[in-house]
Write an enzyme that holds these catalytic residues in place. Structure first.
Site, PDB file in Angstrom:
ATOM      1  N   ASP A 238      86.463 -27.979 -36.639  1.00 26.19           N
ATOM      2  CA  ASP A 238      87.180 -28.161 -35.367  1.00 26.19           C
ATOM      3  C   ASP A 238      86.773 -29.492 -34.747  1.00 26.19           C
ATOM      4  OD1 ASP A 238      88.479 -25.722 -35.494  1.00 26.19           O
ATOM      5  OD2 ASP A 238      86.960 -24.674 -34.303  1.00 26.19           O
TER       6      ASP A 238
ATOM      7  N   ASP B 208      81.845 -27.567 -35.613  1.00 31.70           N
ATOM      8  CA  ASP B 208      82.542 -28.006 -34.402  1.00 31.70           C
ATOM      9  C   ASP B 208      82.025 -29.363 -33.934  1.00 31.70           C
ATOM     10  OD1 ASP B 208      83.888 -25.284 -33.726  1.00 31.70           O
ATOM     11  OD2 ASP B 208      81.768 -24.763 -33.927  1.00 31.70           O
TER      12      ASP B 208
ATOM     13  N   ASP C 285      82.308 -22.237 -39.154  1.00 34.23           N
ATOM     14  CA  ASP C 285      82.982 -23.533 -39.171  1.00 34.23           C
ATOM     15  C   ASP C 285      82.001 -24.587 -38.663  1.00 34.23           C
ATOM     16  OD1 ASP C 285      82.743 -23.246 -36.422  1.00 34.23           O
ATOM     17  OD2 ASP C 285      84.885 -23.377 -36.004  1.00 34.23           O
TER      18      ASP C 285
HETATM   19  N1  CTP Z   1      85.988 -22.425 -28.056  1.00 27.20           N
HETATM   20  C1  CTP Z   1      86.865 -22.704 -27.049  1.00 27.20           C
HETATM   21  N2  CTP Z   1      88.206 -22.552 -27.240  1.00 27.20           N
HETATM   22  C2  CTP Z   1      88.683 -22.141 -28.432  1.00 27.20           C
HETATM   23  C3  CTP Z   1      87.807 -21.867 -29.483  1.00 27.20           C
HETATM   24  C4  CTP Z   1      86.435 -22.022 -29.263  1.00 27.20           C
HETATM   25  O1  CTP Z   1      86.439 -23.084 -25.967  1.00 27.20           O
HETATM   26  N3  CTP Z   1      89.999 -21.981 -28.590  1.00 27.20           N
HETATM   27  C5  CTP Z   1      84.556 -22.602 -27.828  1.00 27.20           C
HETATM   28  C6  CTP Z   1      83.821 -21.277 -27.832  1.00 27.20           C
HETATM   29  O2  CTP Z   1      83.751 -20.727 -26.549  1.00 27.20           O
HETATM   30  C7  CTP Z   1      82.466 -21.675 -28.334  1.00 27.20           C
HETATM   31  C8  CTP Z   1      82.706 -22.933 -29.167  1.00 27.20           C
HETATM   32  O3  CTP Z   1      84.023 -23.354 -28.868  1.00 27.20           O
HETATM   33  O4  CTP Z   1      81.658 -22.043 -27.242  1.00 27.20           O
HETATM   34  C9  CTP Z   1      82.527 -22.700 -30.628  1.00 27.20           C
HETATM   35  O5  CTP Z   1      83.389 -21.686 -31.073  1.00 27.20           O
HETATM   36  P1  CTP Z   1      83.292 -21.073 -32.515  1.00 27.20           P
HETATM   37  O6  CTP Z   1      83.293 -22.145 -33.543  1.00 27.20           O
HETATM   38  O7  CTP Z   1      84.367 -20.049 -32.636  1.00 27.20           O
HETATM   39  O8  CTP Z   1      81.920 -20.249 -32.493  1.00 27.20           O
HETATM   40  P2  CTP Z   1      80.428 -20.655 -32.825  1.00 27.20           P
HETATM   41  O9  CTP Z   1      79.611 -20.240 -31.669  1.00 27.20           O
HETATM   42  O10 CTP Z   1      80.329 -22.076 -33.258  1.00 27.20           O
HETATM   43  O11 CTP Z   1      80.086 -19.675 -34.017  1.00 27.20           O
HETATM   44  P3  CTP Z   1      80.211 -19.940 -35.593  1.00 27.20           P
HETATM   45  O12 CTP Z   1      78.860 -20.360 -36.020  1.00 27.20           O
HETATM   46  O13 CTP Z   1      80.611 -18.633 -36.175  1.00 27.20           O
HETATM   47  O14 CTP Z   1      81.248 -20.997 -35.809  1.00 27.20           O
HETATM   48 MN    MN Z   2      81.641 -22.833 -34.757  1.00 28.65          MN
HETATM   49 MN    MN Z   3      85.089 -23.488 -33.922  1.00 30.70          MN
END
Ligand code: CTP
Ligand code: MN
Ligand code: MN
Ligand code: MN
Length: 377
Positions: free
Chosen positions: A301, A206, A204
């Site tokens: 997000d 963020d 995703d």
């Molecule tokens: N996070 C959070 N609370 C959530 C979801 C996510 O605090 N309910 C934080 C996670 O701890 C992370 C960050 O948001 O530090 C990003 O989460 P995520 O998008 O799930 O992971 P990524 O590390 O960005 O991996 P990816 O590249 O797969 O998106």
């Molecule tokens: Mn992410």
């Molecule tokens: Mn995320």
């Protein structure tokens, strides 16, 4: 040949937040195997086992070269009996029987497919599997009631499982940047998550949004979402409002790990023209080809934080998930502090510790500063 006594054992500090973990991994075969067992444990609601495998994998990721002998692992932290058995199997036989049988198991495959649907967690997937639903077609045929998120997730399944490229993330950064600028010109936006850590793909995109004047961030999210919706850019969105001051938290109370920022979990409609290199979705029987559609669905997000909490929010939303978990464990066990994405609280002094940058937070925690690109634990 080098004999065992000449093999230098590696040395690694025990908390992931004390280590520099870049994207370079000299032990990918081992860490992929341990990560798969971690994933299987997490999908089976065995979080303790999941964390143990994640910590073991993170230690191997931090090593400066490939492990070739078990003797090199002597004295390393976080390598439990189970993880060592898996590593030994791979070093001696080229593969771990436990990993191979997990990978091939119908239950694991079904859990992966079903939780790959946006809005479906391990509990829902487990219930469906017990009802005989193992794949998307069986789910569609079952007549199960799906909530709005799950309906969108199923509809855009092929797009969402396709990794998001850095070019796509940057295109969305541009769009969200323009949206924010038009609803609140002074507001600031930062790309967080895996892309901030230097990853070239993600599941995703963020973003963290704040406003230099405390309080002016209030009401920003609904305006931003309305703007994006009016432009036809959102296929799905669900906004959760800020609940930081409502629950057991807030000034005078130690913070919990759960963060309560106003957030928007969304699915963007990204046009081919917006990335300049076309959409990357694959053609499937279930959905028309990218060429016919000229857009793809991307998970995005959005989080809004007041400027007073921005440094904590930035640190908390940059990840990796294990790095965050280890930071909180370090704070609690080694420093008697509670760290969240909102604040740092000193349990002994009974007070919050202010910080306006990530560097200050690391300093308050007695840790060497680790830049985002070295938080890939
Ligand atoms: N996070 C959070 N609370 C959530 C979801 C996510 O605090 N309910 C934080 C996670 O701890 C992370 C960050 O948001 O530090 C990003 O989460 P995520 O998008 O799930 O992971 P990524 O590390 O960005 O991996 P990816 O590249 O797969 O998106
Ligand atoms: Mn992410
Ligand atoms: Mn995320
Ligand atoms: Mn290296």
């Amino acid at each position: 040949a080098v004999n065992d006594s000449e093999v230098t054992p590696f040395s690694v500090p025990s908390y992931a937040c004390q280590r520099r973990s870049t994207l370079k991994n000299h032990n990918a075969v081992l860490t992929d195997s341990l990560s798969l067992l971690a994933e299987n444990a997490e999908l089976s609601d065995e979080d303790g086992r999941g964390v143990a495998f994640r910590r073991a994998a993170a230690v191997l990721k931090a090593l400066p070269s490939a492990v070739t002998k078990m003797s090199q692992l002597k004295g390393l932290p976080c390598l439990g009996e189970h993880s060592l058995r898996v590593i030994k199997d791979i070093l001696e036989n080229g593969a771990s029987s436990e990993v191979e049988s997990t990978k091939e198991s119908e239950r694991f495959k079904a859990l992966k497919v079903l939780t790959g649907i946006f809005g479906v967690g391990s509990k829902t997937a487990d219930r469906w599997i017990r009802e005989g639903i193992h794949n998307l077609q069986q789910l569609r045929d079952s007549g199960q009631t799906l909530n709005r998120a799950q309906q969108a997730g199923l509809e855009h399944y092929d797009d969402i499982k396709q990794p998001v490229s850095l070019a796509e993330a940057e295109a969305i950064r541009g769009i969200v940047g323009r949206a924010v600028a038009s609803v609140s010109p002074e507001a600031q936006i930062v790309l967080t998550g895996g892309f901030r850590r230097g990853k070239l793909t993600g599941h995703d995109v963020d973003f963290l949004i704040t406003h230099p004047e405390e309080g002016s961030e209030v009401g920003l999210m609904p305006k931003l979402v309305s703007w994006l919706e009016s432009q036809g850019l959102l296929l799905y969105q669900k906004t959760t409002r800020n609940s930081y001051l409502e629950g057991s938290e807030g000034p005078g109370r130690p913070p919990s790990n759960i963060d309560r920022f106003e957030r928007c979990l969304s699915i963007f409609k990204l046009s081919a023209g917006q990335t300049g290199r076309g959409v990357q979705s694959e053609e499937t029987a279930a959905s028309p080809s990218a060429a016919e559609r000229r857009w793809r669905a991307v998970r995005v997000d959005l989080v809004v934080s007041p400027i007073s909490q921005f440094a904590f929010a930035l640190l908390g939303w940059t990840g990796s998930k294990l790095f965050e978990r280890e930071l909180r464990r370090w704070a609690g066990h080694e420093k008697g502090m509670s760290l969240s994405s909102h604040a740092l609280y000193d349990n002994k002094q009974g007070r919050y510790i202010r910080a306006s940058s990530e560097e200050e937070i690391f300093a308050h925690l007695g840790l060497e500063f680790i830049p985002p690109t070295e938080r890939n634990a």
